[in-house]
Structure formats: C-alpha cells, structure tokens
Design an enzyme around this catalytic site. Structure first.
Site, PDB file in Angstrom:
ATOM      1  N   CYS A 193       8.839  34.141  58.963  1.00 45.82           N
ATOM      2  CA  CYS A 193       8.248  34.142  57.620  1.00 45.82           C
ATOM      3  C   CYS A 193       7.474  32.838  57.380  1.00 45.82           C
ATOM      4  O   CYS A 193       6.453  32.603  58.022  1.00 45.82           O
ATOM      5  CB  CYS A 193       9.345  34.393  56.578  1.00 45.82           C
ATOM      6  SG  CYS A 193       8.674  34.808  54.969  1.00 45.82           S
ATOM      7  N   HIS A 195      12.035  39.305  58.104  1.00 49.80           N
ATOM      8  CA  HIS A 195      13.296  38.597  58.388  1.00 49.80           C
ATOM      9  C   HIS A 195      14.186  39.401  59.333  1.00 49.80           C
ATOM     10  O   HIS A 195      14.837  40.353  58.908  1.00 49.80           O
ATOM     11  CB  HIS A 195      14.044  38.333  57.076  1.00 49.80           C
ATOM     12  CG  HIS A 195      13.393  37.270  56.254  1.00 49.80           C
ATOM     13  ND1 HIS A 195      13.741  35.953  56.328  1.00 49.80           N
ATOM     14  CD2 HIS A 195      12.378  37.346  55.363  1.00 49.80           C
ATOM     15  CE1 HIS A 195      12.985  35.241  55.511  1.00 49.80           C
ATOM     16  NE2 HIS A 195      12.143  36.062  54.905  1.00 49.80           N
ATOM     17  N   GLU A 213      16.951  38.499  60.536  1.00 46.58           N
ATOM     18  CA  GLU A 213      18.365  38.145  60.360  1.00 46.58           C
ATOM     19  C   GLU A 213      19.075  38.973  59.293  1.00 46.58           C
ATOM     20  O   GLU A 213      20.300  39.010  59.269  1.00 46.58           O
ATOM     21  CB  GLU A 213      18.504  36.644  60.039  1.00 46.58           C
ATOM     22  CG  GLU A 213      17.956  36.185  58.687  1.00 46.58           C
ATOM     23  CD  GLU A 213      16.445  35.915  58.662  1.00 46.58           C
ATOM     24  OE1 GLU A 213      15.734  36.394  59.569  1.00 46.58           O
ATOM     25  OE2 GLU A 213      15.978  35.257  57.725  1.00 46.58           O
ATOM     26  N   GLY A 227      46.479  18.022  57.444  1.00 47.69           N
ATOM     27  CA  GLY A 227      46.808  19.330  56.862  1.00 47.69           C
ATOM     28  C   GLY A 227      45.571  20.208  56.752  1.00 47.69           C
ATOM     29  O   GLY A 227      45.655  21.392  56.474  1.00 47.69           O
ATOM     30  N   VAL A 240      41.882  22.037  58.046  1.00 48.51           N
ATOM     31  CA  VAL A 240      41.660  23.004  59.131  1.00 48.51           C
ATOM     32  C   VAL A 240      41.331  22.301  60.452  1.00 48.51           C
ATOM     33  O   VAL A 240      41.804  22.733  61.521  1.00 48.51           O
ATOM     34  CB  VAL A 240      40.599  24.064  58.720  1.00 48.51           C
ATOM     35  CG1 VAL A 240      39.263  23.445  58.408  1.00 48.51           C
ATOM     36  CG2 VAL A 240      40.432  25.124  59.783  1.00 48.51           C
ATOM     37  N   ASP A 241      40.576  21.186  60.417  1.00 44.54           N
ATOM     38  CA  ASP A 241      40.148  20.567  61.677  1.00 44.54           C
ATOM     39  C   ASP A 241      41.321  19.961  62.442  1.00 44.54           C
ATOM     40  O   ASP A 241      41.545  20.270  63.609  1.00 44.54           O
ATOM     41  CB  ASP A 241      39.092  19.478  61.420  1.00 44.54           C
ATOM     42  CG  ASP A 241      37.969  19.988  60.544  1.00 44.54           C
ATOM     43  OD1 ASP A 241      37.677  21.189  60.638  1.00 44.54           O
ATOM     44  OD2 ASP A 241      37.406  19.207  59.765  1.00 44.54           O
TER      45      ASP A 241
END
Ligand code: XMP
Length: 513
Positions: free
Chosen positions: A84, A170, A172, A226, A228-229
């Site tokens: 686009c 697009h 996607e 504590g 997520v990583d």
C-alpha cells in the site's frame, strides 16, 4: 542464534503488527521497526527481505515518513516488498508518479487480476478478492518496473529482477482471501526459511546456556520478577540446570499489591520439583527508597535503581558461588535502551548493559513478548503467567512522576493501582488491554470535598494495547468505567483529580518515565 531474516518497516498502519503475526503463522519471525530505527538496524545487520508497511500518510503530505536512508532499493542486498503506502513510497522515490484519481480509489473489498505467471502470484486465482484502503494510486511506474496485477489501476509492480516489489492491497488482512499465500510466495521468493518453532527454540536456548556453563561447575543466578519473561526463562532452564539454577527475587518496595505472593506462585510453577531449593527472596525496599532519594529525573532514578539492583545481585553471586547471571531481557528492551545498532536511547532498562564480574547471559535477547508468551504456553505454565501484563523492573518508582519518591507516595500509587485493576477485572476489561499504568503526578491542585477546599494530588490512568510494546495505542475506557475509576480514586482524601491518558506510543512511551 535465531537471527532475523525479515524486517518490517512500520509506517504506522494499523495492520503492521498483523503482517508480523501472519508471517509468524507461516513459521517466520520478523522484526518491526519505525523508519529511523530501521535505518540504523539495516546498516548493522544482514537479512533476506524488507517489507514496507501501509500508512495513513500520503507521499505528498508534509512531514511524510521516508524510506530508511540505508534501504537498498536496487534489491541487490535483499528483497523489498512495499505494501500500500510502502508501494507508493517506493514508486514515488524511484521516479514513478503517485496521484489521487477518483476512479482508482478503493476502500474495502476489491477484485484484482494478477499475473499468475509471476512468482509473487504463483497459485493465485485469475481473479482474486482482496481488501484495499487507499486514496493515492501509482499512476506511472518507475523506469524498468512493470505492472503484475491490476484492479482500478496498478495493483502490484515489480522491478526487472523480481527483487523490488509492491502491492497496493493488504495481503495481511483476512479479507484478502489469498493474502497468506501471496506472503508465502514472497517468503519463498526471498529465500526466507521457517525459523519460528517454539520447541526448537527452547532446546536451542537450553543448549546455548549449557554449552557456556560446561567449562565449570559454578551456579547460575536468574533474576525473577514473577513476570512472563523471567518465569518462562526459569521454566526453560530448570529442567537442564537443576540445582545449579538459583532464582533470586528482590522485593524493591516498588512492587504492586500482592506481587510477592504472585511471584512466589509463578516461579514455583516454573521450577517444578526443585522449587523449594531454588528460590531466594530478598527484602531490599528500604535500600531502594533511600538510594533513589529525592530525585525526580526519570533517567537518574533508573540509574540509582540500577545501583542497588546490581549490588543486591552481587551479594547473591558471592553467597551462592555463582559464575553466571542470566536475565530475561528481550529484543525490545535492548532496542529501547539504544543497544541495538545505534538506535536512539529512549530509556535505560534496569537490566540492560550492566557489567558484572561473572558471565552475563541474555538468552531471550532476540525474542519479543508475544513469542515468550508462546514459549510459556508450550511449557504449560499457567495462564496467570502467559497472560500477565508486563510491569517495569523499577516498578512503582517510575510511577511517581515529577515529585520525589517516598514510602507514602508509593503506598498511594500501589493502592490506586489495585483499585483500578480491580475495577477493570470486574468489567472484564483486563483481557483487552496490554498494560495498565496508574501514576501519581507531581501536580497539586485545588479541589472541593465535603464543601471544603482541599489542595491535593493528581493521578493519571493509562491503559495501552500493543503486541510488542515498540508501538502502542492508548485504550479508551467506556464512559461508565471512567466515572467509576474517577469516583473510586478520589475517595482518597489526598486525591482531587484523575487524568486519563490515551496518547499512543510514539510519541509517548508506555510508562511516564
Ligand atoms: P516503554 O515505557 O518504554 O515501555 O514504552 C515498554 C515496556 O517496557 C516496560 N519497561 C521496563 N521494563 N525495566 C523493565 O523491566 C525497565 O526499566 C522498563 N522500562 C519500561 C514497560 O512497562 C512496558 O511494558
């Protein structure tokens, strides 16, 4: 390990992240960067292809975002695909013409006739349903480019080597029926191979760390929060390191309500059978508050936070005879800290660039948050881990803004954060947002409570929606929720005003400092 093959240059389209997600569904990882950062990154890295995203901009507007200066538009170094606005920008810069003819505007479904002999459209129907959204159109192709699809006008173009390409619609979005196939064709054309396989990635990370640690018998310290990583990293390493893994959690005094218990529960679920031996929790609240002192400068505050953070870890390294320290630092932390290429420093993340006496490992350094969440799912960690909103290491210290941090101020934001989080949970809105930020602003103002004048604090409430935290959209709470939050927060005797902040990133960042 896991280096990036494909860079997406983000021109601000709401679909940029969808391009990244679709590529991942096709098994390929990608990095998304705005044009200026992309410029730096391209100078330092080798890759197979670049996708230029769509945008709300017109190539003719003032201040319109440019192609990254170092982008190779000859296609010699890598393949380029403009989507686009990305196609219009390529055409405009390479000598073509972009105009706004009424007849060529397309907003919504459109039918495209592709050249199915071209590798980009291999296996695509002779007439294919696509989704487009553009007022501008390429009306004259750059020299040596040809049209390889038509709709109202040119729907796709290619250079003579099939290395620099553009598509006006697009691929996607799901409404482009064969969009995924077109993106797969582009991946094939540019030689991108599958590199997103969570199980493989877990094994690669385990092997990388084990190889490094094979030279001695020393222990490894992992800072856990504590979140997520670090929780996911603990779950990745625990099965191969066993008792050599020591997880250290620091209660900095800047944690949210109930967070110490939460971190215990999350780390325990990651460590499994060795949990009781491998987790150490240290209370250092007083030292952090004392060292941060009266500074109100965001970067200074982070520097002072880092000093105590480092010192506390050094004590643990000595105590546990560790030879290694490992952290859950992500690609975004490194990029935002100005450590990737020469990208501008936005803010110093508390865990990036610290120098240790022992070896310093960052096995998640090339990963994004959504990828780590996927690893956590694969490792069967509880939803409380992989669905958890992020929270900055320096915690609530970053959420007392423009006024010195004190025990009382921190208590006040902690309480306010809990109040807002509970309201969002009650309305089931916590699933819609990526992060909640409640900050105490150093702006006192006049209010009236019980017919009396009060002079008190202001709070800011901000929620954002994002996939990778490189960019974020401010979240608009429903009016009833705004009223409920305002009313709940102003019940505190010292709060007279509540501001709601919907500024996107950029120009704002997620946190206030
Ligand atoms: P910004 O504010 O830079 O934040 O848009 C992006 C994400 O990173 C978190 N953040 C940090 N996390 N240490 C961390 O561990 C830090 O110093 C830090 N600063 C920001 C932020 O909360 C958001 O999720």
């Amino acid at each position: 390990m896991n280096s990036i093959q494909i860079l997406i240059v983000d021109y601000g389209s709401q679909y940029t992240l969808v391009i990244g997600r679709t590529l991942r569904e096709l098994g390929v990882r990608s990095l998304i960067l705005p044009p200026i950062k992309a410029d730096d990154w391209l100078k330092k890295n080798t890759l197979k292809s670049v996708i230029l995203s769509g945008s709300h901009w017109s190539v003719h507007s003032e201040g319109t975002p440019e192609l990254p200066k170092s982008l190779d538009t000859t296609g010699q170094k890598y393949f380029v695909l403009g989507v686009c606005y990305g196609m219009q920008l390529l055409a405009h810069k390479l000598g073509g013409t972009v105009e706004r003819p009424l007849a060529h505007r397309e907003y919504g479904p459109a039918t495209v006739t592709p050249d199915t002999g071209h590798p980009l459209f291999k296996g695509i129907k002779e007439k294919t349903e696509v989704w487009a959204s553009h007022g501008d159109t390429v009306t004259k192709l750059p020299k040596s480019f040809t049209s390889i699809a038509t709709s109202g006008g040119v729907a796709a173009m290619t250079d003579k080597n099939n290395r620099v390409l553009g598509i006006q619609f697009h691929p996607e979005v799901v409404d482009t029926k064969e969009g995924k196939k077109i993106l797969q064709n582009f991946l094939d054309l540019s030689g991108c191979v599958k590199d997103w396989d969570p199980i493989n990635l877990i094994h690669e990370i385990q092997k990388e760390v084990l190889d490094i640690m094979s030279k001695d018998k020393k222990n490894l310290i992992l800072g856990v929060s504590g979140g997520v990583d670090s929780t996911t990293l603990a779950a990745v390493l625990a099965p191969v390191l066993n008792e050599r893994l020591i997880c250290v959690a620091i209660d900095t005094g800047g944690l949210r309500a109930g967070e110490v218990e939460e971190l215990k529960a999350n780390t325990t679920s990651a460590l499994g059978k060795n949990a009781s031996k491998n987790l150490v929790i240290i209370d250092a609240a007083k030292e952090f508050i004392k060292n941060i002192g009266t500074t109100i400068d965001g970067e200074e505050k982070r520097a002072k936070f880092r000093e105590v953070y480092k010192q506390k870890f050094e004590e643990q390294i000595a105590k546990h005879q560790a030879g290694y320290i490992v952290q859950g630092t992500l690609a975004t932390d490194i990029i935002e800290s100005g450590k990737a290429g020469e990208s501008a420093m936005i803010k110093t993340h508390h865990n990036v660039g610290l120098s240790w006496e022992v070896e310093d490992l960052h096995p998640f350094r090339n990963l994004f948050k959504y990828e780590v969440r996927e690893l956590a799912r694969v490792l069967k960690l509880p939803p409380a881990v992989y669905e958890r909103n992020p929270f900055p290491g320096p915690g609530l210290f970053l959420r007392v803004v423009g006024t010195p941090v004190s025990k009382e101020n921190i208590e006040l934001v902690r309480e306010a954060d809990e109040t807002v989080a509970d309201i969002l949970k009650k309305h089931n809105l916590n699933k819609e947002i990526s992060q909640l930020i409640v900050a105490l602003l150093g702006v006192n103002s006049v209010g009236v409570k019980g017919d009396e004048r009060v002079y008190g604090h202001s709070l800011a409430v901000r929620a954002v929606q994002t996939v990778d935290f490189m960019t974020a959209k401010g979240y608009y709470f429903p009016e009833a929720v705004i009223n409920e939050i305002t009313s709940a927060l102003t019940k505190h005797k010292d709060i007279v005003r509540v501001f709601f902040d919907m500024t996107p990133k950029p120009p704002a960042t997620t946190e206030f400092e």
